[in-house]
Motif scaffolding. Structure first.
Motif, short mmCIF file in Angstrom:
data_model
loop_
_atom_site.label_atom_id
_atom_site.label_comp_id
_atom_site.label_asym_id
_atom_site.label_seq_id
_atom_site.Cartn_x
_atom_site.Cartn_y
_atom_site.Cartn_z
N GLU A 267 0.81 -1.21 -0.05
CA GLU A 267 0.15 -0.07 0.06
C GLU A 267 0.72 1.27 0.03
O GLU A 267 0.46 2.42 -0.16
CB GLU A 267 -1.15 -0.11 1.13
CG GLU A 267 -0.11 -0.01 2.43
CD GLU A 267 -1.44 -0.16 3.76
OE1 GLU A 267 -1.33 0.98 4.34
OE2 GLU A 267 -2.36 -0.93 3.68
N GLN B 112 -3.55 5.13 -2.24
CA GLN B 112 -3.25 4.37 -1.18
C GLN B 112 -4.45 3.40 -1.04
O GLN B 112 -4.36 2.01 -0.70
CB GLN B 112 -2.89 4.86 0.12
CG GLN B 112 -2.33 4.09 1.14
CD GLN B 112 -1.54 5.02 2.05
OE1 GLN B 112 -2.03 5.80 2.55
NE2 GLN B 112 -0.25 4.48 2.42
N GLU B 113 -5.63 3.96 -1.21
CA GLU B 113 -7.13 3.12 -0.92
C GLU B 113 -7.08 2.10 -2.32
O GLU B 113 -7.46 0.94 -2.01
CB GLU B 113 -8.04 4.12 -0.96
CG GLU B 113 -9.46 3.41 -0.51
CD GLU B 113 -10.65 4.33 -0.60
OE1 GLU B 113 -11.68 3.88 -0.65
OE2 GLU B 113 -10.43 5.53 -0.89
N LEU C 65 -4.45 0.76 -3.66
CA LEU C 65 -3.67 -0.58 -3.23
C LEU C 65 -4.09 -1.22 -2.27
O LEU C 65 -3.77 -2.51 -2.51
CB LEU C 65 -2.15 0.33 -3.15
CG LEU C 65 -1.58 0.85 -4.32
CD1 LEU C 65 -0.36 1.81 -3.62
CD2 LEU C 65 -1.06 -0.12 -5.29
N ARG C 66 -4.58 -0.60 -1.13
CA ARG C 66 -5.22 -1.42 -0.11
C ARG C 66 -6.12 -2.29 -0.44
O ARG C 66 -6.18 -3.61 0.01
CB ARG C 66 -5.27 -0.52 1.10
CG ARG C 66 -5.78 -1.40 2.42
CD ARG C 66 -5.95 -0.11 3.51
NE ARG C 66 -4.93 0.93 3.83
CZ ARG C 66 -5.25 2.13 3.38
NH1 ARG C 66 -6.44 2.62 3.19
NH2 ARG C 66 -4.10 2.93 3.68
#
Length: 325
Positions: free
Chosen positions: A16, A40-41, A43-44
């Motif tokens: 992330e 980031q969201e 990827l998470r």
């Protein structure tokens, strides 16, 4: 005697916190996801989808569906043509690693999975377009994919590859929307139901020049078959957990990248022709710019022409014409 090119292998964790480097081929699925305000969201959520899918496939002795998680490494391959230290980024692939939280074991997965190549961008976005310019029918040049295929085989047979990886790569892609696939009676416990196609696709021919053959499987609880490109014996050379790592990773990317096929609301039947135009599908909550990806492939094809093909054309053509394993 074949000229020996030097390959330099670098790795970077895909998690992330991943940020694409300036040298990365930014049309790759993972690089496209890792940009923008929702980076980031994105990827998470992608990594969570991969882990959930892995546990649904590896359900034995896994009652809560949380025994495993998958770690991903981006493997970047640079090539030094003249041995003078000037390198060009030729290939990017993914390496899976499986963490068994019950035994605290880290299991090596398959290298390959996603496959990205500047030279492939050049072939499809420059060579192929130029070859078919102002022509009524579509065709490919006689030597289409030869250089790319030989470079890939040279890399896989290189000392650098063999020192780093224990097994041959497996690349997992979408099936072709131009072909019809027929379901067989053969079923593998992890790969699922095997499909055969009516004729080889252009991708099949291209990957065949890389020394890879293709098989098509629809894993359990999937809605469409995936294309697996490999050397040797797909069902015999790799463990079920290794194959599960590849399926969970690449099916997740395809759900994001091609939801019309891999996140469709209906399951592929006995005869199946994928379509990117069908409307009965669901979107994931992950932002992905497919149009931008297509434009970047053209830009990167031209970049390859100027910075790799033209400067080293004579060396590469002579080497490829005489290349033998």
């Amino acid at each position: 005697m074949n000229k020996e090119f030097e390959f330099i292998i670098k790795s970077l964790s895909f998690d992330e916190n991943y940020n694409p480097s300036e040298n990365t081929r930014i049309t790759t699925n993972f690089a496209n996801l890792a940009r923008g305000s929702q980076r980031q969201e994105n990827l998470r959520n992608t990594l969570k989808m991969i882990d959930d899918r892995f546990n649904s496939l590896a359900h034995w002795d896994n009652p809560k569906g949380d025994r495993y998680f998958v770690e991903l490494e981006i493997i970047s391959v640079e090539m030094d043509v003249e041995g003078k230290g000037d390198t060009f980024p030729v290939i990017e692939i993914l390496k899976t690693n499986i963490i068994d939280q019950k035994t605290n074991e880290r299991i090596e997965g398959i290298v390959g999975n996603n496959f990205s190549s500047y030279v492939r961008d050049y072939d499809f976005s420059v060579v192929l377009l130029e070859h078919n310019k102002n022509k009524s029918g579509f065709s490919t040049p006689d030597n289409f994919g030869d250089l790319h295929g030989n470079l890939f085989k040279c890399f896989v047979n290189s000392t650098a590859y063999k020192e780093r990886f224990n097994k041959s790569p497996v690349i997992c892609l979408s099936v072709s929307s131009k072909n019809t696939y027929h379901r067989t009676e053969y079923q593998h416990p992890v790969l699922g139901v095997e499909y055969l196609q009516n004729e080889p696709s252009m991708t099949d021919h291209y990957f065949n020049k890389m020394g890879l053959q293709a098989r098509y499987f629809m894993p359990p609880n999937s809605v469409a078959p995936l294309a697996f490109y490999f050397v040797g014996d797909l069902t015999g050379d790799y463990t079920d957990l290794e194959l599960t790592g590849t399926i969970s990773t690449m099916e997740t990317f395809q759900k994001i990248y091609r939801p019309e096929i891999y996140n469709a609301n209906s399951v592929a039947g006995k005869e199946y022709q994928p379509s990117l135009n069908q409307q009965d599908y669901s979107l994931t909550q992950i932002v992905y710019d497919r149009e931008e990806r297509s434009q970047l492939a053209i830009e990167q094809g031209k970049f390859t022409e100027e910075n790799f093909i033209k400067p080293y054309q004579t060396i590469l053509e002579q080497w490829s014409a005489n290349y033998v394993l």
